[in-house]
Design a protein around this motif. Structure first.
Motif, PDB file in Angstrom:
ATOM      1  N   LEU A   1     -23.225 -26.995  12.849  1.00 25.51           N
ATOM      2  CA  LEU A   1     -22.548 -25.694  11.973  1.00 25.51           C
ATOM      3  C   LEU A   1     -21.768 -25.195  12.950  1.00 25.51           C
ATOM      4  O   LEU A   1     -20.603 -24.742  12.472  1.00 25.51           O
ATOM      5  CB  LEU A   1     -23.571 -25.293  11.246  1.00 25.51           C
ATOM      6  CG  LEU A   1     -24.258 -25.957  10.026  1.00 25.51           C
ATOM      7  CD1 LEU A   1     -25.310 -25.202   9.502  1.00 25.51           C
ATOM      8  CD2 LEU A   1     -23.309 -26.323   9.060  1.00 25.51           C
ATOM      9  N   PHE A   2     -22.242 -24.582  14.126  1.00 23.61           N
ATOM     10  CA  PHE A   2     -21.719 -23.746  14.972  1.00 23.61           C
ATOM     11  C   PHE A   2     -20.552 -24.210  15.478  1.00 23.61           C
ATOM     12  O   PHE A   2     -19.334 -23.586  15.350  1.00 23.61           O
ATOM     13  CB  PHE A   2     -22.655 -23.355  15.972  1.00 23.61           C
ATOM     14  CG  PHE A   2     -21.940 -22.631  17.190  1.00 23.61           C
ATOM     15  CD1 PHE A   2     -21.804 -21.221  17.177  1.00 23.61           C
ATOM     16  CD2 PHE A   2     -21.641 -23.100  18.275  1.00 23.61           C
ATOM     17  CE1 PHE A   2     -21.224 -20.335  17.962  1.00 23.61           C
ATOM     18  CE2 PHE A   2     -20.986 -22.301  19.203  1.00 23.61           C
ATOM     19  CZ  PHE A   2     -20.776 -21.112  19.186  1.00 23.61           C
TER      20      PHE A   2
ATOM     21  N   ALA B   1     -30.337 -18.878  16.853  1.00 23.46           N
ATOM     22  CA  ALA B   1     -29.589 -20.134  16.738  1.00 23.46           C
ATOM     23  C   ALA B   1     -29.075 -20.124  15.445  1.00 23.46           C
ATOM     24  O   ALA B   1     -27.910 -20.511  15.086  1.00 23.46           O
ATOM     25  CB  ALA B   1     -30.448 -21.304  17.317  1.00 23.46           C
ATOM     26  N   ALA B   2     -29.850 -19.796  14.512  1.00 23.50           N
ATOM     27  CA  ALA B   2     -29.474 -19.773  13.057  1.00 23.50           C
ATOM     28  C   ALA B   2     -28.369 -18.934  12.711  1.00 23.50           C
ATOM     29  O   ALA B   2     -27.610 -19.026  12.110  1.00 23.50           O
ATOM     30  CB  ALA B   2     -30.713 -19.797  12.079  1.00 23.50           C
ATOM     31  N   ALA B   3     -28.588 -17.813  13.383  1.00 25.31           N
ATOM     32  CA  ALA B   3     -27.624 -16.656  12.987  1.00 25.31           C
ATOM     33  C   ALA B   3     -26.316 -17.010  13.714  1.00 25.31           C
ATOM     34  O   ALA B   3     -25.219 -16.828  12.975  1.00 25.31           O
ATOM     35  CB  ALA B   3     -28.117 -15.142  13.758  1.00 25.31           C
ATOM     36  N   TRP B   4     -26.203 -17.589  14.703  1.00 19.56           N
ATOM     37  CA  TRP B   4     -24.761 -18.130  15.328  1.00 19.56           C
ATOM     38  C   TRP B   4     -24.209 -19.320  14.328  1.00 19.56           C
ATOM     39  O   TRP B   4     -22.994 -19.287  14.293  1.00 19.56           O
ATOM     40  CB  TRP B   4     -25.158 -18.549  16.781  1.00 19.56           C
ATOM     41  CG  TRP B   4     -25.053 -17.388  17.899  1.00 19.56           C
ATOM     42  CD1 TRP B   4     -26.420 -17.268  18.645  1.00 19.56           C
ATOM     43  CD2 TRP B   4     -23.990 -16.822  18.285  1.00 19.56           C
ATOM     44  NE1 TRP B   4     -25.663 -16.354  19.456  1.00 19.56           N
ATOM     45  CE2 TRP B   4     -24.314 -15.996  19.379  1.00 19.56           C
ATOM     46  CE3 TRP B   4     -22.584 -16.708  17.853  1.00 19.56           C
ATOM     47  CZ2 TRP B   4     -23.519 -15.202  19.906  1.00 19.56           C
ATOM     48  CZ3 TRP B   4     -21.839 -15.767  18.616  1.00 19.56           C
ATOM     49  CH2 TRP B   4     -22.323 -14.945  19.678  1.00 19.56           C
ATOM     50  N   ALA B   5     -24.933 -20.202  14.159  1.00 21.01           N
ATOM     51  CA  ALA B   5     -24.645 -21.201  13.187  1.00 21.01           C
ATOM     52  C   ALA B   5     -23.949 -20.702  11.952  1.00 21.01           C
ATOM     53  O   ALA B   5     -22.969 -21.100  11.466  1.00 21.01           O
ATOM     54  CB  ALA B   5     -25.726 -22.035  12.814  1.00 21.01           C
ATOM     55  N   LEU B   6     -24.772 -19.527  11.105  1.00 18.64           N
ATOM     56  CA  LEU B   6     -24.298 -19.210   9.876  1.00 18.64           C
ATOM     57  C   LEU B   6     -22.945 -18.424  10.158  1.00 18.64           C
ATOM     58  O   LEU B   6     -21.949 -18.310   9.484  1.00 18.64           O
ATOM     59  CB  LEU B   6     -25.225 -18.299   9.314  1.00 18.64           C
ATOM     60  CG  LEU B   6     -24.991 -17.811   8.268  1.00 18.64           C
ATOM     61  CD1 LEU B   6     -24.896 -18.879   6.957  1.00 18.64           C
ATOM     62  CD2 LEU B   6     -26.244 -16.581   7.524  1.00 18.64           C
TER      63      LEU B   6
END
Length: 291
Positions: A176-177, A266-271
């Motif tokens: 996603l990122f 990691a989720a925040a970067w991807a989102l």
């Protein structure tokens, strides 16, 4: 007839601007409707990538392996980094494979529009299909390469465990990122093609800041560095995804070597990258292939 009156007349009769940008929800629906084109385009590009080489698709595995061999000699042998890192070969090879996924995705993103101008100018379709398809191609290539990575891990005594399942969400977040950043670079390079020439230098610098060939913890330990710099290195998105894969696959890489709240970061970067990159790319939809 004045231009304003012509515009009002056209609107009354349902005429719209040629190539006008659709609304964001409609754009998402258009992209979803072309999902089969996206997957077919990605697969075709993957198949054709090494079609002229005698070893063909083996280069998908050999390229990161050759890079890992060079890095092992320079950093592991000459600089003796292997003395500081347990299971150095699995540590290094995992880092190289995961970094290659990001680097290749971003390089492909810079050529998504500028490298397919004939297609962009000839057909009407959501332009986001191209960087998304190229990012998917790199994910397909990584999945193919992971078989070689598993063989290397097993050959150096790494035993499969339940933690290996964590590789799936880690790769999903990284994909996603990568896709979001590829969309950003696709828009930038569509207007400024020279970005593609600059990217190798940017990526090389980013690689050295991501702990691909060495442990960031050992490098940072005992150094009086500004706290902001330490946080920037620890929460560098490329380093996060590499460390999550090492944590999933390499036994000696433990949770103590991960920064706090690593999954949330990691989720925040991807989102942020995927949503922000998609919206930013969509905002210039009507400009691609013109000028």
């Amino acid at each position: 007839m004045p231009e304003e009156e012509l515009r009002a007349l056209a609107l009354r009769h349902g005429l719209t601007v040629s190539g006008a940008r659709p609304s964001l929800p409609r754009y998402v629906r258009q992209l979803w409707a072309r999902r089969h084109f996206v997957t077919a385009f990605a697969t075709a590009r993957l198949t054709a990538q090494y079609s002229q080489a005698k070893l063909g698709q083996l280069w998908q595995v050999m390229t990161p392996l050759l890079n890992a061999t060079v890095y092992y000699f320079i950093f592991g042998v000459l600089m003796n980094t292997r003395a500081q890192v347990p299971d150095f070969v699995p540590f290094l090879v995992t880092g190289v494979f995961i970094w290659t996924f990001t680097a290749n995705s971003l390089m492909a993103g810079t050529r998504a529009i500028s490298g397919n101008l004939g297609l962009v100018r000839a057909l009407h379709f959501p332009r986001a299909s191209l960087p998304v398809a190229l990012a998917l191609q790199q994910l397909q290539q990584l999945v193919f390469s992971l078989a070689a990575l598993v063989v290397i891990l097993l050959g150096f005594g790494i035993t499969p465990g339940a933690s290996w399942l964590l590789a799936v969400p880690a790769l999903a977040l990284q994909a996603l990122f990568n896709t979001g950043l590829s969309l950003v670079l696709a828009r930038v390079a569509a207007r400024t093609p020279d970005v593609a020439q600059l990217m190798p230098f940017v990526l090389r610098t980013w690689m050295y800041a991501s702990g691909v060939m060495f442990s960031l913890n050992h490098v940072l330990a005992g150094r009086d560095l500004p706290h902001a710099l330490v946080l920037a290195l620890q929460y560098n998105p490329a380093a996060l995804y590499i460390d999550l894969m090492r944590f999933a696959l390499v036994d000696s890489f433990t949770a103590a070597q991960l920064p706090p709240h690593v999954w949330a970061a990691a989720a925040a970067w991807a989102l942020a990258a995927s949503v922000g990159g998609f919206i930013w790319f969509w905002q210039a939809e009507e400009t691609y292939g013109r000028g």
